[in-house]
Structure formats: C-alpha cells, structure tokens
Write an enzyme that holds these catalytic residues in place. Structure first.
Site, PDB file in Angstrom:
ATOM      1  N   SER A   1      54.123  95.024  19.300  1.00 47.16           N
ATOM      2  CA  SER A   1      53.649  93.763  19.880  1.00 47.16           C
ATOM      3  C   SER A   1      52.677  94.050  21.026  1.00 47.16           C
ATOM      4  O   SER A   1      51.573  94.523  20.791  1.00 47.16           O
ATOM      5  CB  SER A   1      54.845  92.916  20.321  1.00 47.16           C
ATOM      6  OG  SER A   1      54.454  91.610  20.637  1.00 47.16           O
TER       7      SER A   1
ATOM      8  N   ASP B   1      49.940  86.166  24.166  1.00 47.80           N
ATOM      9  CA  ASP B   1      50.762  85.895  25.338  1.00 47.80           C
ATOM     10  C   ASP B   1      50.082  84.991  26.361  1.00 47.80           C
ATOM     11  O   ASP B   1      48.856  84.948  26.463  1.00 47.80           O
ATOM     12  CB  ASP B   1      51.151  87.213  26.011  1.00 47.80           C
ATOM     13  CG  ASP B   1      51.957  88.100  25.092  1.00 47.80           C
ATOM     14  OD1 ASP B   1      52.677  87.562  24.235  1.00 47.80           O
ATOM     15  OD2 ASP B   1      51.864  89.334  25.230  1.00 47.80           O
TER      16      ASP B   1
ATOM     17  N   HIS C   1      52.185  89.591  15.311  1.00 47.06           N
ATOM     18  CA  HIS C   1      52.948  88.382  14.961  1.00 47.06           C
ATOM     19  C   HIS C   1      52.067  87.371  14.224  1.00 47.06           C
ATOM     20  O   HIS C   1      52.300  86.155  14.308  1.00 47.06           O
ATOM     21  CB  HIS C   1      53.528  87.702  16.210  1.00 47.06           C
ATOM     22  CG  HIS C   1      54.355  88.578  17.085  1.00 47.06           C
ATOM     23  ND1 HIS C   1      55.695  88.813  16.856  1.00 47.06           N
ATOM     24  CD2 HIS C   1      54.040  89.274  18.213  1.00 47.06           C
ATOM     25  CE1 HIS C   1      56.161  89.613  17.802  1.00 47.06           C
ATOM     26  NE2 HIS C   1      55.169  89.906  18.631  1.00 47.06           N
TER      27      HIS C   1
END
EC number: 3.4.13.21
Length: 229
Positions: free
Chosen positions: A120, A135, A157
């Site tokens: 990630s 984010d 993701h």
C-alpha cells in the site's frame, strides 16, 4: 534491484500478510536481517506496528528491527539485507522519512542489493512520487518526490466501483485528472490481491485480478498476471 510491491496487506478470509508470505519467502535468497519503516502507521503506534510485522515474518527466519528504535538509522539501513515499508498514510510516511534523511540511503541500499518490500503506502513510496496514493493529506511531506525505485506510478487498492447512489468520482476519473496535469506519467491501477515483483531486471505482475494501465490520451489497458513491464 529486488522489489516486492503489494497492493494491500490483507485479503478476505486470510490473516494479515498471509497472501504475501510465500512471495516474500520466494524472494529472500538467504536474506534475514530487516529494517522496518513503520511511519505510515497513524492509528497504531510504531512499536505496535513493528512488533506485529516481526511476529508475522519470524516463521520465515526474518529478524525485524524498527528503524525508529535504533540510535543510528543510517547505519541500520546500511547493514540491512531487507527494507520493509508498511502501509498506512502515505503522506505521514513520506514526511517522516524525508525529515529523518532516510530516502536517499534507502534507495541507495536497495540499488546495492537489499530487498525492498512495501505494501500500500510502502508500494507508493517506491514510485517516483506519491501522487497516486489514495490517502488523505493529513500532513505536509514538503514535496511528493519519493524513492523512484520503480519507474511507474502505482495506485494501490485500485477499484473503479462506486457504492450505489454515490455521486463522487471513480478512481479512474481521479487518475485521469492527474494525467491532465502530468501527462508524462504512467499509472498502474493495482487491485487488492495483486503485486509487482522486480527481480533480475524484470518487473512482473502477479495476482488473480485484472490490473489497469493508464496513460494520457489513451484508453486504459487491461493486464493479467505474468505481464512484464
């Protein structure tokens, strides 16, 4: 260089990092000593994050040291055979890494043979910049330039799905916005469960799901496991 860039750390029905353990084991090649960079952790302490990572990787014979725990981080990086960068908030990860002067030493150590493992946010940090993170910018990292170990931008993701009734932008729309202002970039939409493995000069896509490549002015291209970048 040796890189293992994972979209995510957890899959449904599996324990944390369970799906990644065989990949890590396959790429160790005798490496055992690791430094862990936990700075993406926000809702867990860096000690907790380090201990959790050490526990999961111990069965592989990996000895994990949290970079925040050592008196001389640069010496620890130089001695490490593995550099592990955990997921969480990419902006905090980059800010802390930059302020502590870790970016250049990590990049140099990996280029000289250390294995880089990141999931990630850790995968984002390996890219030229963090501009394809998902984010919230909770802190200012004083610039977006990152390690530049992998030449393309990764969006971890990745999914283009929207909840029913949701009127916000899709992930692809966000990526297309970036490509308007930075048309020189190539973005890899890496879905959960997928990874990119770099070894012996080859970057190979892995995982069960379709990965997407986005370039300015072009239709998205679907890639499957085994694709070589």
């Amino acid at each position: 260089m040796e890189l293992l860039l994972l979209s995510n750390s957890t899959l449904p029905g599996k324990a944390w990092l369970e799906h990644a353990l065989p990949l890590i084991a396959n790429q160790l090649n005798g490496r055992r000593s690791a430094v862990f960079i936990p700075f993406a952790g926000v809702t867990q302490t860096w000690d907790e994050y380090t201990d959790k990572t050490a526990e999961v990787l111990a069965p592989l014979g990996i000895n994990v040291t949290g970079i925040h725990r050592v008196a001389d981080p640069l010496a620890a990086i130089e001695k490490a055979e593995i550099v592990i960068v955990g997921g969480g908030n990419t902006f905090q990860l980059l800010k802390e890494s930059r302020e502590r002067g870790l970016l250049a030493p990590v990049a140099d150590r990996v280029k000289r043979g250390a294995l880089y493992i990141g999931w990630s946010a850790g995968a984002n940090l390996a890219c030229p910049t963090i501009r394809t993170t998902n984010d919230m910018p909770i802190v200012d990292p004083n610039g977006f330039d990152a390690l530049d170990l992998f030449p393309l931008q990764i969006n971890p993701h990745f999914t283009n799905a929207l909840p029913e009734g949701h009127k916000g932008e899709t992930r692809e729309q966000h990526i297309r916005e970036l490509l308007v202002v930075a048309p020189e970039l190539t973005v890899i939409g890496l879905p959960e469960g997928n990874w990119i493995q770099v070894s012996n000069g080859q970057a190979v896509l892995g995982g069960p799901n379709t990965t997407w490549v986005f370039k300015a002015g072009e239709e998205a291209v679907a890639l499957e496991a085994g694709h070589r970048f």
